[in-house]
Scaffold this active site. Structure first.
Site, short mmCIF file in Angstrom:
data_model
loop_
_atom_site.label_atom_id
_atom_site.label_comp_id
_atom_site.label_asym_id
_atom_site.label_seq_id
_atom_site.Cartn_x
_atom_site.Cartn_y
_atom_site.Cartn_z
CG LEU A 138 -1.82 -1.15 1.33
CD1 LEU A 138 -2.74 -1.04 2.53
CD2 LEU A 138 -2.91 -0.70 0.08
N GLY A 139 2.03 1.14 0.61
CA GLY A 139 2.88 2.42 0.75
C GLY A 139 4.02 2.10 -0.17
CE LYS A 140 4.49 7.32 -3.27
NZ LYS A 140 3.73 7.38 -2.06
N GLY A 141 8.05 2.94 -1.46
CA GLY A 141 9.60 3.51 -0.75
C GLY A 141 10.14 2.25 0.03
CG PHE A 157 13.05 3.55 5.00
CD1 PHE A 157 13.83 3.87 4.17
CD2 PHE A 157 13.56 3.48 6.45
CE1 PHE A 157 15.14 3.89 4.35
CE2 PHE A 157 14.88 3.43 6.50
CZ PHE A 157 15.77 3.74 5.32
NE ARG A 207 11.12 -3.31 4.31
CZ ARG A 207 11.70 -2.66 4.83
NH1 ARG A 207 11.24 -1.92 5.68
NH2 ARG A 207 12.93 -2.34 4.45
CB VAL A 208 2.07 0.02 4.50
CG1 VAL A 208 0.53 -0.39 5.24
CG2 VAL A 208 2.75 0.90 5.52
CG ASP A 253 4.55 14.07 11.49
OD1 ASP A 253 4.98 12.98 11.51
OD2 ASP A 253 4.65 15.18 10.68
C1 AK5 Z 1 -2.24 4.58 13.43
O1 AK5 Z 1 -1.44 4.60 12.44
C2 AK5 Z 1 -0.08 4.33 12.54
C3 AK5 Z 1 0.44 4.21 13.98
C4 AK5 Z 1 1.97 4.05 14.10
C5 AK5 Z 1 2.68 3.96 12.98
C6 AK5 Z 1 4.10 3.95 13.00
O2 AK5 Z 1 4.65 3.57 12.04
N1 AK5 Z 1 4.49 4.29 14.18
C7 AK5 Z 1 6.14 4.07 14.48
C8 AK5 Z 1 6.84 3.46 14.07
C9 AK5 Z 1 8.25 3.16 14.18
C10 AK5 Z 1 8.84 4.07 15.17
C11 AK5 Z 1 7.79 5.09 15.66
C12 AK5 Z 1 6.51 5.00 15.36
C13 AK5 Z 1 2.08 4.16 11.84
C14 AK5 Z 1 0.54 4.34 11.59
N2 AK5 Z 1 -0.09 4.53 10.18
C15 AK5 Z 1 0.67 3.87 9.13
O3 AK5 Z 1 1.62 3.28 8.96
C16 AK5 Z 1 -0.17 4.02 7.97
C17 AK5 Z 1 0.00 3.08 6.94
S1 AK5 Z 1 -0.35 3.56 5.32
C18 AK5 Z 1 -1.88 2.92 5.06
N3 AK5 Z 1 -2.59 2.64 6.15
C19 AK5 Z 1 -3.95 2.16 5.86
N4 AK5 Z 1 -4.44 2.23 4.81
C20 AK5 Z 1 -3.99 2.75 3.65
N5 AK5 Z 1 -4.61 2.56 2.32
C21 AK5 Z 1 -2.67 3.20 3.72
BR1 AK5 Z 1 -1.70 3.58 2.30
#
Ligand code: AK5
Length: 275
Positions: A20-23, A25, A27-28, A137
């Site tokens: 779903l995500g790109k790049g 780093f 990986r979604v 953010d």
């Molecule tokens: C509550 O959402 C998060 C909560 C936490 C973190 C996160 O990585 N925290 C973190 C990671 C490492 C170090 C410190 C904090 C990330 C997210 N959210 C995401 O990663 C969004 C993913 S992209 C996507 N998601 C759903 N539907 C789509 N169509 C897409 Br495109």
């Protein structure tokens, strides 16, 4: 809506579908839980990278905070699991993806659409601020669009996000930072939830103009933020201009509150309740 989860591999009790995500780093993946066929997004983080980035503490704190949040405009973190090498976040899937893509495609949003998004974001921020959480953010890249056009604040964990192509600035964009985080006046640059009100002003500007108000070279951006030096195009309505000017104020205490945003004529005009 059944999403094709063409099974690529499986992770725990999930079948993994398209990225779903790109790049490298980011990986979604779209995923389906095997028992109930529950659709979600899995974010895969490698422990090695987290240790290198020294963000495992931030992640732990974030999982702790996010697991207790329940709001229609905040992306749900259902839980997480880990194996030897990875930590996997189980996230709500939003079928229309990242808001910034919609904004780039449409160039800019109409005032009614921007006002609707503003109200939803203000509602999510009110919920967070009541829990003493500052989002810090808020930018189009961190907002996702659900099936019925409602938006969800997400936190991509900026520290593990590659410096994304979307912003040519180093390690995340300066565009959304308020003066008090750029030029710390008070020692230890203490800031409060008013940083989210500044970011909301930047966001409304970007919705309506198609670019951020202080977008420039990093040095010029910091100088312009410190002075709230922006020019508002004349095609913006007087109400929209007024709201942006009352949010992009250098002194945090002089910025509008979330209540005042929701009661502002520009928002009220476009978002009559129940419409
Ligand atoms: C509550 O959402 C998060 C909560 C936490 C973190 C996160 O990585 N925290 C973190 C990671 C490492 C170090 C410190 C904090 C990330 C997210 N959210 C995401 O990663 C969004 C993913 S992209 C996507 N998601 C759903 N539907 C789509 N169509 C897409 Br495109």
């Amino acid at each position: 809506i059944e999403q094709p989860v063409a099974k690529i591999f499986h992770l725990g009790m999930f079948d993994i579908g398209k990225p779903l995500g790109k790049g490298e780093f980011c990986r979604v993946y779209l995923a389906r839980e095997r028992e109930q066929g529950f659709i979600c997004a899995l974010r895969v983080l490698y422990k090695k990278e987290l240790l290198q980035g020294r963000v495992e503490k931030q992640l732990r704190r974030e999982i702790e905070i996010q697991s207790n949040l329940r709001h229609p405009n905040i992306l749900n973190l259902y839980g997480y699991f880990h194996d030897k090498k990875r930590i996997i976040l189980i996230l709500e899937f939003t079928s229309q993806g990242e808001l910034y893509k919609h904004l780039r495609r449409e160039n800019r949003f109409s005032e009614p659409k921007a006002a609707k998004y503003t109200v939803l974001i203000a509602s999510a921020l009110r919920y967070l601020h009541r829990k003493n959480i500052i989002h810090r953010d808020i930018k189009p890249e961190d907002i996702l669009v659900g099936t019925y056009g409602n938006i969800k604040l997400s936190d991509f964990g900026w520290s593990v996000h590659a410096p994304s192509k979307r912003r040519t600035t180093y390690c995340g964009t300066l565009d959304y930072l308020p003066p008090e985080m750029i030029v710390p006046r008070t020692p230890g640059n203490s800031y409060d939830e008013k940083v989210d009100l500044w970011a909301s002003g930047v966001l409304i500007y970007e919705f309506l103009v198609g670019e951020a108000p202080f977008e420039d070279t990093p040095l010029a951006t910091t100088r312009r933020i410190a002075r709230a030096d922006m020019n508002i195009p004349s095609f913006l309505s007087a109400d929209a201009t007024d709201l942006i000017k009352k949010l992009l104020v250098v002194d945090p205490q002089k910025r509008l509150s979330l209540d005042e945003v929701e009661q502002h004529p520009w928002v009220v005009k476009h978002c009559r309740k129940g419409e």
